[in-house]
Design an enzyme around this catalytic site. Structure first.
Site, PDB file in Angstrom:
ATOM      1  N   VAL A  65       0.825  -1.206   0.000  1.00  0.00           N
ATOM      2  CA  VAL A  65       0.000   0.000   0.000  1.00  0.00           C
ATOM      3  C   VAL A  65       0.861   1.259   0.000  1.00  0.00           C
ATOM      4  O   VAL A  65       0.347   2.352   0.150  1.00  0.00           O
ATOM      5  CB  VAL A  65      -0.957   0.026   1.219  1.00  0.00           C
ATOM      6  CG1 VAL A  65      -1.953  -1.101   1.114  1.00  0.00           C
ATOM      7  CG2 VAL A  65      -0.189  -0.048   2.533  1.00  0.00           C
ATOM      8  N   LYS A 111       2.503  14.348  -7.560  1.00  0.00           N
ATOM      9  CA  LYS A 111       2.049  14.718  -6.223  1.00  0.00           C
ATOM     10  C   LYS A 111       2.745  15.995  -5.762  1.00  0.00           C
ATOM     11  O   LYS A 111       3.974  16.055  -5.705  1.00  0.00           O
ATOM     12  CB  LYS A 111       2.353  13.568  -5.247  1.00  0.00           C
ATOM     13  CG  LYS A 111       2.039  13.859  -3.792  1.00  0.00           C
ATOM     14  CD  LYS A 111       2.450  12.698  -2.903  1.00  0.00           C
ATOM     15  CE  LYS A 111       2.253  13.025  -1.432  1.00  0.00           C
ATOM     16  NZ  LYS A 111       2.708  11.939  -0.550  1.00  0.00           N
ATOM     17  N   LEU A 140       9.498  -3.039   6.257  1.00  0.00           N
ATOM     18  CA  LEU A 140       8.678  -3.439   7.400  1.00  0.00           C
ATOM     19  C   LEU A 140       9.408  -4.353   8.366  1.00  0.00           C
ATOM     20  O   LEU A 140       9.056  -4.417   9.542  1.00  0.00           O
ATOM     21  CB  LEU A 140       7.400  -4.132   6.904  1.00  0.00           C
ATOM     22  CG  LEU A 140       6.494  -3.293   6.004  1.00  0.00           C
ATOM     23  CD1 LEU A 140       5.309  -4.115   5.522  1.00  0.00           C
ATOM     24  CD2 LEU A 140       6.029  -2.039   6.716  1.00  0.00           C
TER      25      LEU A 140
END
Length: 517
Positions: free
Chosen positions: A60, A91, A346
């Site tokens: 994600v 962005k 992670l």
């Protein structure tokens, strides 16, 4: 494996030092590491990446910050091809809705607001102007804000012949397509992908270093140095080497997320949106083929069903799937490098994606590792320096994230009352007090977030300085008024010449024109 790879593996970690690099896990972290090491140290290292199609990735991390442009430049990516093949968009920043109070809204832009003058940051002139009766917010003078308001984007390095910088930007993209793009690049540079799940880890009986991983079916992958990209499992650093975890959930209490894709937004806004909810916040990320959505929340204040219902009820376009749950604990491993293993992504720690820092941390840590990578055997001093700098970077980002939660006027739910009254690190308390008194910031020179970022979030969250830098008084009152008006006119003129974001993407990097990665 190639004959070159086999030959290099046979040499092992002899007088030539580390020659066999094994990356455990793919996804964004694994393939960024593979691509960077292959590009910069590929002539020295035989690189093997072990991953399994049977093991999913979180996937994600779809929003980035401008530092990714440097990574792409190092790897030699063509920007438009990269955006096209990852279904990407551009962005300009992150819009924060309902964060300081219900109904509030501000944009944390990637660029400066206004124009600095005489070594004095623009917000000091703005504050003086406001104290003299000015009525416009700081964002009235923001090039990025006006472009975002009009859904415009284009390449603009500088505004005319002035000292005003142009548009700073980053990307949104499909994380799975990004990993695929990196994989194709890495394999062209000689990285070997080994399919399989790891069943056991082998270690040296004397040093404790990892020497190999054994896959289901008995295949053994040997290495001299290992990068753990196995996700939350932290297979090597956490499970095998037993490196403990520092838990920051008392400062950043959100511990779960629901993610769901929805149909493409019709207007393709050039920014991420973060909307505060009852016990957390919801993201919206515009891509070419769909919209990424998610709800980050604290399970102590909101059930999973309530979180999913909130997410689905607040989508701007129809959902394309059911919500997917993600569980996490904010914090980091006490060491990021132990023995001959470094964890990335992670497996090393987790900071929620409120400021889109996940991919940056991978990129930053890969860069740091390459800078300190041993020529011979692992040196304790290099390992200690890597850990020191990485822990420091995590703490800096942690403070910036806490600012959004703690410095709020919201007291409408139990969650926001907790955040408002919780104790925070002294490093953040000092920054808030300093800015509130004079508009100054005690920013570290190596802080990821620029002064303009701290200023925008401080003001957006309701911290208004009581005073300003006295050097801003060097302008006469009439000169100050003229300066503020000139800045606004420059911004308006620059934005009026930009295409819409959707038109720019369609003209330069439409995925519809691509045959795929």
């Amino acid at each position: 494996m190639t004959s070159r790879t086999e030959a290099m593996q046979n040499q092992g970690q002899d007088e030539q030092g580390i020659r066999r690099l094994v990356i455990v896990g793919g996804g964004t972290a694994g393939w960024i590491a593979a691509a960077a090491f292959a590009r910069l140290l590929g002539e020295r290292l035989a690189i093997t990446l072990v991953e399994s199609d049977a093991i999913g990735t979180v996937g994600v991390g779809e929003a980035t910050i401008p530092q990714i442009i440097r990574l792409n430049s190092i790897l030699g990516f063509d920007e438009h091809d990269f955006v096209r093949r990852t279904q990407g968009t551009f962005k300009l920043g992150i819009e924060f809705v309902n964060w300081s109070a219900p109904g509030s809204r501000y944009l944390h832009t990637f660029g400066d607001t206004g124009m600095n003058l005489g070594n004095v940051h623009f917000h000091h002139y703005w504050r003086r102007h406001m104290m003299a009766g000015g009525a416009e917010s700081l964002w009235h003078y923001s090039l990025h804000q006006l472009a975002a308001d009009q859904n415009r984007f284009g390449k603009l390095e500088r505004v005319g012949n002035t000292a005003m910088a142009g548009l700073a930007y980053a990307y949104h993209f499909d994380a799975s397509l990004y990993a695929r793009y990196l994989r194709a690049y890495s394999e062209k540079l000689g990285v070997t992908r080994q399919e399989g799940t790891i069943e056991s880890v082998q270690r040296d009986g004397e040093s404790g270093d990892v020497t190999a991983v054994t896959l289901a079916g008995g295949v053994m992958v040997e290495g001299d140095f290992f990068i753990d990209c196995s996700g939350f499992r932290s297979l090597l650093l956490g499970q095998e080497l037993g490196v403990e975890y520092t838990d920051w959930s008392h400062w950043l209490p959100c511990d779960r997320a629901m993610a769901v894709p929805s149909e493409r937004l019709p207007d393709l806004p050039p920014y991420t949106r973060s909307t505060a909810r009852q016990a957390g916040w919801q993201w919206r990320i515009p891509l070419q083929h769909r919209t990424g959505n998610g709800h980050v929340y604290c399970s102590s204040f909101l059930s999973d069903d309530e979180a999913a219902d909130t997410l689905m009820a607040n989508l701007d376009t129809p959902a394309l799937a059911d919500p997917r749950p993600i569980r996490f604990t904010t914090g980091h491993r006490n060491q990021f490098w132990a023995h001959n293993v470094v964890a990335l992504g992670l497996s090393s720690g987790f900071l929620e994606p409120l400021e889109s820092t996940s991919i940056h941390l991978i990129q930053s840590n890969v860069s740091r590792l390459i800078e300190l990578f041993p020529r011979g055997r692992v040196c304790a001093a290099d390992r200690a320096e890597y850990n020191r700098r990485t822990i420091h970077e995590f703490a800096q980002i942690r403070d910036f994230l806490i600012l959004h939660y703690h410095q709020t006027g919201r007291d409408d739910t139990e969650f926001w009352r907790y955040c408002q009254h919780m104790s925070v690190p002294e490093s953040l308390t000092h920054k808030i007090a300093l800015f509130a008194s004079s508009g100054r910031l005690g920013r570290d020179v190596d802080d990821l977030f620029r002064e303009a970022s701290w200023v925008q979030v401080m003001l957006g969250q309701g911290v208004v300085p009581a005073d300003y830098n006295p050097m801003a008084d060097r302008l006469e009152a009439a000169q100050l008024g003229q300066f503020m008006g000139d800045v606004r006119r420059l911004v308006e003129k620059a934005v009026s010449g930009l295409p819409t974001h959707a038109d720019y993407v369609a003209a330069h990097c439409s995925a519809a024109d691509s045959a795929g990665p």
